[in-house]
Design an enzyme around this catalytic site. Sequence first.
Site, PDB file in Angstrom:
ATOM      1  N   PHE A   1     -22.818   2.416  13.083  1.00  0.00           N
ATOM      2  CA  PHE A   1     -23.678   3.853  12.770  1.00  0.00           C
ATOM      3  C   PHE A   1     -25.093   3.292  12.150  1.00  0.00           C
ATOM      4  CE2 PHE A   1     -18.844   4.600  12.645  1.00  0.00           C
ATOM      5  CZ  PHE A   1     -18.637   5.616  13.511  1.00  0.00           C
TER       6      PHE A   1
ATOM      7  N   LYS B   1     -11.669   1.871  -0.628  1.00  0.00           N
ATOM      8  CA  LYS B   1     -11.249   2.711  -1.843  1.00  0.00           C
ATOM      9  C   LYS B   1     -12.230   3.543  -2.205  1.00  0.00           C
ATOM     10  CE  LYS B   1      -7.379   0.031  -3.440  1.00  0.00           C
ATOM     11  NZ  LYS B   1      -7.124  -0.879  -4.788  1.00  0.00           N
TER      12      LYS B   1
ATOM     13  N   HIS C   1      -1.643   9.678   2.296  1.00  0.00           N
ATOM     14  CA  HIS C   1      -0.713   9.784   0.998  1.00  0.00           C
ATOM     15  C   HIS C   1      -1.589   9.199  -0.094  1.00  0.00           C
ATOM     16  CE1 HIS C   1       2.691  10.530  -1.525  1.00  0.00           C
ATOM     17  NE2 HIS C   1       2.702   9.335  -1.977  1.00  0.00           N
TER      18      HIS C   1
ATOM     19  N   TYR D   1      -0.097  -4.282  -2.018  1.00  0.00           N
ATOM     20  CA  TYR D   1      -0.359  -5.735  -1.431  1.00  0.00           C
ATOM     21  C   TYR D   1       0.883  -6.591  -1.508  1.00  0.00           C
ATOM     22  CZ  TYR D   1      -5.603  -5.047  -1.888  1.00  0.00           C
ATOM     23  OH  TYR D   1      -6.672  -4.549  -1.690  1.00  0.00           O
TER      24      TYR D   1
ATOM     25  N   ASN E   1      -4.538  -3.787   5.206  1.00  0.00           N
ATOM     26  CA  ASN E   1      -4.880  -4.712   6.101  1.00  0.00           C
ATOM     27  C   ASN E   1      -3.648  -5.523   6.637  1.00  0.00           C
ATOM     28  OD1 ASN E   1      -7.573  -3.873   4.895  1.00  0.00           O
ATOM     29  ND2 ASN E   1      -8.215  -5.362   6.275  1.00  0.00           N
TER      30      ASN E   1
ATOM     31  N   GLU F   1      -6.216  -2.300  10.403  1.00  0.00           N
ATOM     32  CA  GLU F   1      -6.165  -1.558   9.005  1.00  0.00           C
ATOM     33  C   GLU F   1      -5.431  -0.317   9.236  1.00  0.00           C
ATOM     34  OE1 GLU F   1     -10.048  -1.450   7.030  1.00  0.00           O
ATOM     35  OE2 GLU F   1     -10.685  -3.036   8.451  1.00  0.00           O
TER      36      GLU F   1
ATOM     37  N   GLY G   1      -8.134  -7.339   2.306  1.00  0.00           N
ATOM     38  CA  GLY G   1      -9.079  -7.367   3.318  1.00  0.00           C
ATOM     39  C   GLY G   1     -10.383  -7.907   2.965  1.00  0.00           C
TER      40      GLY G   1
HETATM   41  N1  RBF Z   1     -15.557   0.219  11.279  1.00  0.00           N
HETATM   42  C1  RBF Z   1     -16.558   0.057  12.374  1.00  0.00           C
HETATM   43  O1  RBF Z   1     -17.352  -0.963  12.356  1.00  0.00           O
HETATM   44  N2  RBF Z   1     -16.954   1.212  13.194  1.00  0.00           N
HETATM   45  C2  RBF Z   1     -15.964   2.339  13.245  1.00  0.00           C
HETATM   46  O2  RBF Z   1     -16.089   2.968  14.117  1.00  0.00           O
HETATM   47  C3  RBF Z   1     -14.918   2.475  12.278  1.00  0.00           C
HETATM   48  N3  RBF Z   1     -14.053   3.425  11.932  1.00  0.00           N
HETATM   49  C4  RBF Z   1     -12.958   3.239  11.126  1.00  0.00           C
HETATM   50  C5  RBF Z   1     -12.332   4.687  11.270  1.00  0.00           C
HETATM   51  C6  RBF Z   1     -11.125   4.510  10.142  1.00  0.00           C
HETATM   52  C7  RBF Z   1     -10.231   5.734  10.279  1.00  0.00           C
HETATM   53  C8  RBF Z   1     -10.778   3.590   9.576  1.00  0.00           C
HETATM   54  C9  RBF Z   1      -9.766   3.566   8.470  1.00  0.00           C
HETATM   55  C10 RBF Z   1     -11.775   2.245   9.483  1.00  0.00           C
HETATM   56  C11 RBF Z   1     -12.773   2.340  10.463  1.00  0.00           C
HETATM   57  N4  RBF Z   1     -13.522   1.267  10.505  1.00  0.00           N
HETATM   58  C12 RBF Z   1     -14.540   1.232  11.276  1.00  0.00           C
HETATM   59  C13 RBF Z   1     -13.517   0.086   9.545  1.00  0.00           C
HETATM   60  C14 RBF Z   1     -14.100  -0.002   8.547  1.00  0.00           C
HETATM   61  O3  RBF Z   1     -15.210  -0.616   8.499  1.00  0.00           O
HETATM   62  C15 RBF Z   1     -13.025  -0.839   7.528  1.00  0.00           C
HETATM   63  O4  RBF Z   1     -12.194  -0.103   7.013  1.00  0.00           O
HETATM   64  C16 RBF Z   1     -13.988  -0.996   5.963  1.00  0.00           C
HETATM   65  O5  RBF Z   1     -15.058  -1.597   6.393  1.00  0.00           O
HETATM   66  C17 RBF Z   1     -12.980  -1.925   5.226  1.00  0.00           C
HETATM   67  O6  RBF Z   1     -12.903  -3.298   5.826  1.00  0.00           O
HETATM   68  P1  ADP Z   2      -8.950  -4.530   1.038  1.00  0.00           P
HETATM   69  O1  ADP Z   2     -10.284  -4.795   1.357  1.00  0.00           O
HETATM   70  O2  ADP Z   2      -7.982  -5.736   0.176  1.00  0.00           O
HETATM   71  O3  ADP Z   2      -8.170  -4.085   2.368  1.00  0.00           O
HETATM   72  P2  ADP Z   2      -9.026  -1.705   0.148  1.00  0.00           P
HETATM   73  O4  ADP Z   2     -10.207  -0.931  -0.558  1.00  0.00           O
HETATM   74  O5  ADP Z   2      -9.109  -1.500   1.727  1.00  0.00           O
HETATM   75  O6  ADP Z   2      -9.054  -3.203   0.087  1.00  0.00           O
HETATM   76  O7  ADP Z   2      -7.800  -1.279  -0.375  1.00  0.00           O
HETATM   77  C1  ADP Z   2      -6.456  -1.490   0.357  1.00  0.00           C
HETATM   78  C2  ADP Z   2      -5.285  -1.492  -0.647  1.00  0.00           C
HETATM   79  O8  ADP Z   2      -5.270  -0.171  -1.180  1.00  0.00           O
HETATM   80  C3  ADP Z   2      -4.027  -1.616   0.159  1.00  0.00           C
HETATM   81  O9  ADP Z   2      -3.771  -2.817   0.433  1.00  0.00           O
HETATM   82  C4  ADP Z   2      -2.938  -0.943  -0.659  1.00  0.00           C
HETATM   83  O10 ADP Z   2      -2.337  -1.799  -1.429  1.00  0.00           O
HETATM   84  C5  ADP Z   2      -4.005   0.243  -1.475  1.00  0.00           C
HETATM   85  N1  ADP Z   2      -3.689   1.556  -0.950  1.00  0.00           N
HETATM   86  C6  ADP Z   2      -3.513   2.637  -1.872  1.00  0.00           C
HETATM   87  N2  ADP Z   2      -3.389   3.812  -1.243  1.00  0.00           N
HETATM   88  C7  ADP Z   2      -3.402   3.569   0.051  1.00  0.00           C
HETATM   89  C8  ADP Z   2      -3.423   4.375   1.265  1.00  0.00           C
HETATM   90  N3  ADP Z   2      -3.379   5.810   1.122  1.00  0.00           N
HETATM   91  N4  ADP Z   2      -3.455   3.764   2.588  1.00  0.00           N
HETATM   92  C9  ADP Z   2      -3.787   2.361   2.568  1.00  0.00           C
HETATM   93  N5  ADP Z   2      -3.516   1.530   1.405  1.00  0.00           N
HETATM   94  C10 ADP Z   2      -3.656   2.077   0.239  1.00  0.00           C
HETATM   95 MG    MG Z   3      -8.731  -2.656   3.581  1.00  0.00          MG
END
Ligand code: RBF
Ligand code: ADP
Ligand code: MG
Length: 217
Positions: free
Chosen positions: A147, A28, A122, A129, A36, A117, A22
């Site tokens: 926000f 994380k 868990h 990946y 993603n 995403e 992503g």
């Molecule tokens: N991104 C936004 O810009 N607005 C949101 O309201 C928003 N809500 C999210 C809710 C959940 C449960 C998750 C998992 C992600 C959300 N995101 C949202 C995306 C978030 O910005 C993104 O996962 C991180 O920036 C990493 O790419």
């Molecule tokens: P990216 O920006 O590359 O998506 P993230 O910080 O979102 O990085 O981390 C995503 C990666 O973390 C996933 O692709 C997966 O390999 C790993 N991962 C570990 N635990 C989880 C979980 N509970 N849910 C989703 N992805 C997880």
């Molecule tokens: Mg991600």
Amino acid sequence: MAPNLHKKLTKPVFVSSRVIHGFGRGSKKLGCPTANLEHDAVQKINLESGIYYGFAQLVDPPKQQRSTTINNNNDHTNYNEDLSIYRATSPSNPIYPTVISFGWNPHFNDVKQRTLEAHLLHSFDEDFYNSTIRVAICGYIRSERKFNSLEELIDTIKDDIRQTKDALREPEQQWLSVINDPFFFVENSAMKMKLTAINNNNHSHDSNNVHIHNNNN
Ligand code: RBF
Ligand code: ADP
Ligand code: MG
């Protein structure tokens, strides 16, 4: 705490994809890693943007070294406390309650295409990946927002997780048809052995044919 406004979709939306990298925004570190999905899979989804709840399964999950849940400092949820009924239905390829973000991430200004995403409820010992992930989108929680701070986004994500658990907690029966859907079917090892045997049998016929063909040359 936001009111529970989650709403079940009339039909789940199933999507399968490879897990890609992503934006590396450090979700994380926010305690919320998200798998993603590939753009091609995402663009086929006919839903409005928003935050959804559902289920996800890894077709080739990483081997868990430990059976206990790791609790890192940012782990704000106890994923083992309940809902284990779902992952128990498919022991080698558990199906996890999952919170899904589908849209444009308006909080960040750098997203040029819609992303999907999935944060699986868990704690995994390893990244996954390139694994194949199957996601069933079952219900809507809220629209995406911009926000005032990152903390507000994190707090809202925590509430999305709570809403996901709330929506899937009960009655479990209504979700069994989703997790028993052929979409989540994975060949077990006994079946795989049988199929390999059948294939090998067919293959020996093929090789006989090839052999005869070769003889004719
Ligand atoms: N991104 C936004 O810009 N607005 C949101 O309201 C928003 N809500 C999210 C809710 C959940 C449960 C998750 C998992 C992600 C959300 N995101 C949202 C995306 C978030 O910005 C993104 O996962 C991180 O920036 C990493 O790419
Ligand atoms: P990216 O920006 O590359 O998506 P993230 O910080 O979102 O990085 O981390 C995503 C990666 O973390 C996933 O692709 C997966 O390999 C790993 N991962 C570990 N635990 C989880 C979980 N509970 N849910 C989703 N992805 C997880
Ligand atoms: Mg991600």
